[in-house]
Design a protein around this motif. Sequence first.
Motif, short mmCIF file in Angstrom:
data_model
loop_
_atom_site.label_atom_id
_atom_site.label_comp_id
_atom_site.label_asym_id
_atom_site.label_seq_id
_atom_site.Cartn_x
_atom_site.Cartn_y
_atom_site.Cartn_z
N GLN A 141 8.64 3.30 -21.11
CA GLN A 141 9.65 3.63 -20.14
C GLN A 141 9.16 3.48 -18.81
N LEU A 142 9.88 2.74 -17.89
CA LEU A 142 9.43 2.47 -16.65
C LEU A 142 10.56 3.23 -15.57
N MET A 143 9.87 3.83 -14.45
CA MET A 143 10.70 4.49 -13.50
C MET A 143 10.27 4.06 -12.31
N GLU A 144 10.95 3.34 -11.36
CA GLU A 144 10.60 2.96 -9.83
C GLU A 144 10.99 3.91 -8.97
N SER A 145 10.33 4.30 -7.94
CA SER A 145 10.66 4.95 -6.92
C SER A 145 10.12 4.50 -5.42
N GLY A 146 10.50 5.30 -4.42
CA GLY A 146 9.98 4.67 -3.28
C GLY A 146 10.66 3.93 -2.09
N GLY A 147 11.89 3.44 -2.86
CA GLY A 147 12.79 2.58 -2.00
C GLY A 147 13.52 3.37 -0.90
N ALA A 148 13.81 2.62 0.10
CA ALA A 148 14.24 3.22 1.45
C ALA A 148 14.89 2.05 2.36
N LEU A 149 15.44 2.89 3.27
CA LEU A 149 15.77 1.98 4.53
C LEU A 149 14.79 2.05 5.81
N VAL A 150 14.29 0.89 5.93
CA VAL A 150 13.10 0.84 7.19
C VAL A 150 13.50 -0.05 7.85
N GLN A 151 13.01 0.03 9.23
CA GLN A 151 13.19 -1.02 10.07
C GLN A 151 11.95 -2.33 10.01
N ALA A 152 12.29 -3.35 10.38
CA ALA A 152 11.41 -4.66 10.16
C ALA A 152 10.19 -4.21 11.01
N GLY A 153 9.09 -4.53 10.34
CA GLY A 153 7.53 -4.29 10.60
C GLY A 153 7.09 -2.91 10.03
N GLY A 154 8.10 -2.43 9.22
CA GLY A 154 7.80 -1.06 8.77
C GLY A 154 6.90 -1.28 7.73
N SER A 155 6.62 -0.26 6.94
CA SER A 155 5.89 -0.24 5.54
C SER A 155 6.47 0.85 4.54
N LEU A 156 6.24 0.57 3.28
CA LEU A 156 6.88 1.49 2.09
C LEU A 156 5.87 1.21 1.12
N ARG A 157 5.81 2.33 0.35
CA ARG A 157 4.91 2.25 -1.03
C ARG A 157 5.93 2.58 -2.23
N LEU A 158 6.12 1.48 -2.95
CA LEU A 158 6.82 1.70 -4.36
C LEU A 158 5.76 2.22 -5.48
N SER A 159 6.46 3.00 -6.43
CA SER A 159 5.87 3.51 -7.55
C SER A 159 6.47 3.05 -8.81
N CYS A 160 5.62 2.84 -9.64
CA CYS A 160 6.28 2.49 -11.08
C CYS A 160 5.49 3.43 -12.18
N ASP A 161 6.07 4.39 -12.56
CA ASP A 161 5.47 5.25 -13.73
C ASP A 161 5.89 4.98 -15.00
N VAL A 162 4.88 4.69 -15.67
CA VAL A 162 5.12 4.29 -16.86
C VAL A 162 4.60 5.17 -18.11
N SER A 163 5.58 5.39 -19.06
CA SER A 163 5.45 6.48 -19.97
C SER A 163 5.69 5.56 -21.53
N GLY A 164 5.10 6.20 -22.65
CA GLY A 164 5.44 5.64 -23.76
C GLY A 164 3.96 4.77 -24.36
N ASP A 165 4.26 3.84 -25.28
CA ASP A 165 3.19 2.97 -25.79
C ASP A 165 2.51 2.29 -24.77
N ILE A 166 1.75 2.75 -24.04
CA ILE A 166 1.03 1.86 -22.98
C ILE A 166 -0.12 1.08 -23.54
N GLY A 167 -0.45 1.19 -24.89
CA GLY A 167 -1.78 0.75 -25.16
C GLY A 167 -1.59 -0.84 -25.52
N SER A 168 -0.61 -1.28 -25.54
CA SER A 168 -0.16 -2.78 -25.89
C SER A 168 0.28 -3.40 -24.60
N ILE A 169 -0.09 -2.98 -23.67
CA ILE A 169 0.46 -3.58 -22.27
C ILE A 169 -0.77 -4.53 -21.74
N SER A 170 -0.26 -5.74 -21.49
CA SER A 170 -1.26 -6.96 -21.19
C SER A 170 -1.04 -7.05 -19.70
#
Length: 116
Positions: free
Chosen positions: A3-32
């Motif tokens: 299961q994947l859950m993104e967060s961190g999106g927002a409204l920002v002005q040009a030139g600004g910064s953001l950090r997005l996150s993606c939390d991963v849960s479940g069977d992660i052992g088979s991810i390449s």
Amino acid sequence: QVQLMESGGALVQAGGSLRLSCDVSGDIGSISAMGWYRQTPGDQREWVATITSGRTIDYADFVKGRFTVSSNNAKNTMYLQMSSLKPEDTAVYLCAVQYISGKVSWGQGTQVSVSS
């Protein structure tokens, strides 16, 4: 299955910064590999960056030097640090994982809006 859950999106002005996150849960052992994509209404999904299980990283040309992808394996989280944002970066940003089998799973996305 993961299961994947993104967060961190927002409204920002040009030139600004953001950090997005993606939390991963479940069977992660088979991810390449894990990656970030973006999509605007009416457009195809566009690849942004990839980080593999071997820590190989690659970026689309339009984000090189501005975006940085990373992961924290202890937290099962992938990040996308975005700086020098432009109005054309406005999109829904989605994270995805590719399994060793080749199958891909997607998150629901998080909205990034950059005002001029």
